[in-house]
Design a protein around this motif. Sequence first.
Motif, PDB file in Angstrom:
ATOM      1  N   ARG A   1      45.831  50.336   6.046  1.00  0.00           N
ATOM      2  CA  ARG A   1      45.143  50.119   7.317  1.00  0.00           C
ATOM      3  C   ARG A   1      44.691  51.456   7.880  1.00  0.00           C
TER       4      ARG A   1
ATOM      5  N   ASP B   1      45.689  53.910  17.920  1.00  0.00           N
ATOM      6  CA  ASP B   1      44.833  52.819  17.451  1.00  0.00           C
ATOM      7  C   ASP B   1      45.435  52.153  16.222  1.00  0.00           C
ATOM      8  N   LEU B   2      45.936  52.961  15.295  1.00  0.00           N
ATOM      9  CA  LEU B   2      46.540  52.421  14.075  1.00  0.00           C
ATOM     10  C   LEU B   2      47.795  51.609  14.394  1.00  0.00           C
TER      11      LEU B   2
ATOM     12  N   ARG C   1      42.315  42.663  22.179  1.00  0.00           N
ATOM     13  CA  ARG C   1      42.110  43.055  20.792  1.00  0.00           C
ATOM     14  C   ARG C   1      43.042  44.198  20.405  1.00  0.00           C
ATOM     15  N   PRO C   2      43.460  44.250  19.147  1.00  0.00           N
ATOM     16  CA  PRO C   2      44.430  45.271  18.724  1.00  0.00           C
ATOM     17  C   PRO C   2      43.904  46.693  18.882  1.00  0.00           C
ATOM     18  N   GLY C   3      44.837  47.627  19.048  1.00  0.00           N
ATOM     19  CA  GLY C   3      44.482  49.033  19.203  1.00  0.00           C
ATOM     20  C   GLY C   3      43.684  49.261  20.464  1.00  0.00           C
TER      21      GLY C   3
ATOM     22  N   ARG D   1      46.673  48.282  15.661  1.00  0.00           N
ATOM     23  CA  ARG D   1      46.140  47.432  14.597  1.00  0.00           C
ATOM     24  C   ARG D   1      47.261  46.873  13.719  1.00  0.00           C
TER      25      ARG D   1
ATOM     26  N   GLY E   1      43.265  53.539  11.450  1.00  0.00           N
ATOM     27  CA  GLY E   1      43.004  53.650  12.882  1.00  0.00           C
ATOM     28  C   GLY E   1      42.057  54.803  13.112  1.00  0.00           C
TER      29      GLY E   1
ATOM     30  N   GLY F   1      49.070  44.282  15.905  1.00  0.00           N
ATOM     31  CA  GLY F   1      48.264  43.201  16.466  1.00  0.00           C
ATOM     32  C   GLY F   1      48.233  43.189  17.977  1.00  0.00           C
TER      33      GLY F   1
ATOM     34  N   GLU G   1      35.543  48.503  17.221  1.00  0.00           N
ATOM     35  CA  GLU G   1      35.245  48.482  15.795  1.00  0.00           C
ATOM     36  C   GLU G   1      34.144  49.493  15.513  1.00  0.00           C
TER      37      GLU G   1
END
Length: 398
Positions: free
Chosen positions: A73, A138-139, A377-379, A142, A75, A145, A383
């Motif tokens: 993943r 951010d990571l 939304r995650p992080g 993500r 971020g 969640g 996008e």
Amino acid sequence: MQENIKISDIRAFVVETVGVGGDYGSRPGGHWIVDAPQCNPLSIYENHAELRGGDASSAVGSILVEIESSTGRVGYATGVGGAPACCVIEKHLKRFLIGKEISDTEFIWDIMFRASLSYGRGGIALLAISAVDLAVWDLIGRLSGQPVCRIAGSGDNRSELPVYCTGPKPQIYKELGFWGAKIGLPYGPGAGAAGFQKNIYRISECREMLGSEYPFMVDCYMGLDCEYASKLAEAVLPYDLYWIEEALPPDDIENLKLLKKRHPTISWTAGEHEYSRFGFIKLIRSGAVDILQPDLMWCGGMTEALRIAKLAKKENVPVVPHAGGIYSYHFAAACREISMVEYCIPSLNGDEIEPVFGTMFDGEPLPVDGKIAISDRPGWGLELRPDQFRMDRPYALD
């Protein structure tokens, strides 16, 4: 979030497209941020009175940092510092972070800060640290969640925040429903008596347009000396400014104290160009600053901003983050004592609502009726849109 997830790679890019990313000064010619008269650190000199050349961020540019986990993943976050910050990240800090557990944000931050002490403590090093830290958060979001504000806060986070707007057309910001408006002071000491009178006229004109009750602030952008700031504070008393921002250079704390002593009824703000909790401790202890304004892309990122907020709360000093877009919004949502956030309007003439970071991201929230909504939304909830801007990785390993 799964335990023991490690950092496996860090990549730092220079953003080459003007108007994209975290550099507030990256704007085309004719833009109000770069071409309107703006007091700045060089404004004490006559031949620089109308230049925004004191803004070093435009000399180094926006960056993008990507952090990859051992699970694959990624971020990311934008920031400031250009190629010098990318060099710090990839040629120095990266070696200390590979293999570190991603969730240990304070340890990761402290490792970066201590590793760069010999040349850092502020400036480019802290710009680099800030961008890495924001990408780490951010990571984490993500992977879990969850939005950053929920991870960083108590769980009882606000979903909507009041916003004040900074730009050249405060009457429009009032009509758009913003909580308040801030303008840049046009001239500094180098413009002499004529410049001083133009400053007072500009402030009086804005106050007349806005009415007596609407919160109205002025940003001096580190461009004054103590005597000029004192004279200004006296002259603007009839216009009931909500605050005077960054009147003096950041390290001139003794004269900040003198200003507060001379003009105790004025609210003086500072901190936009301060670095780390160690710098903010000095401001807090000075008693000279009524409101602290950390910028999350400069002060050390989310990890250090949370520490600064904790120190400020202990001493009953309010915090209102400087600009920062989505990073400041999540910071304020996580810290209920923060009353509002700033939107520095990025459109060419300062009269249209546009994303703070330009075309870099999908999902960047825009103010509506003077409020910002925070998504689940995650992080950071953004996008990346790599097809919308140019970037280069100057220090990629061979």
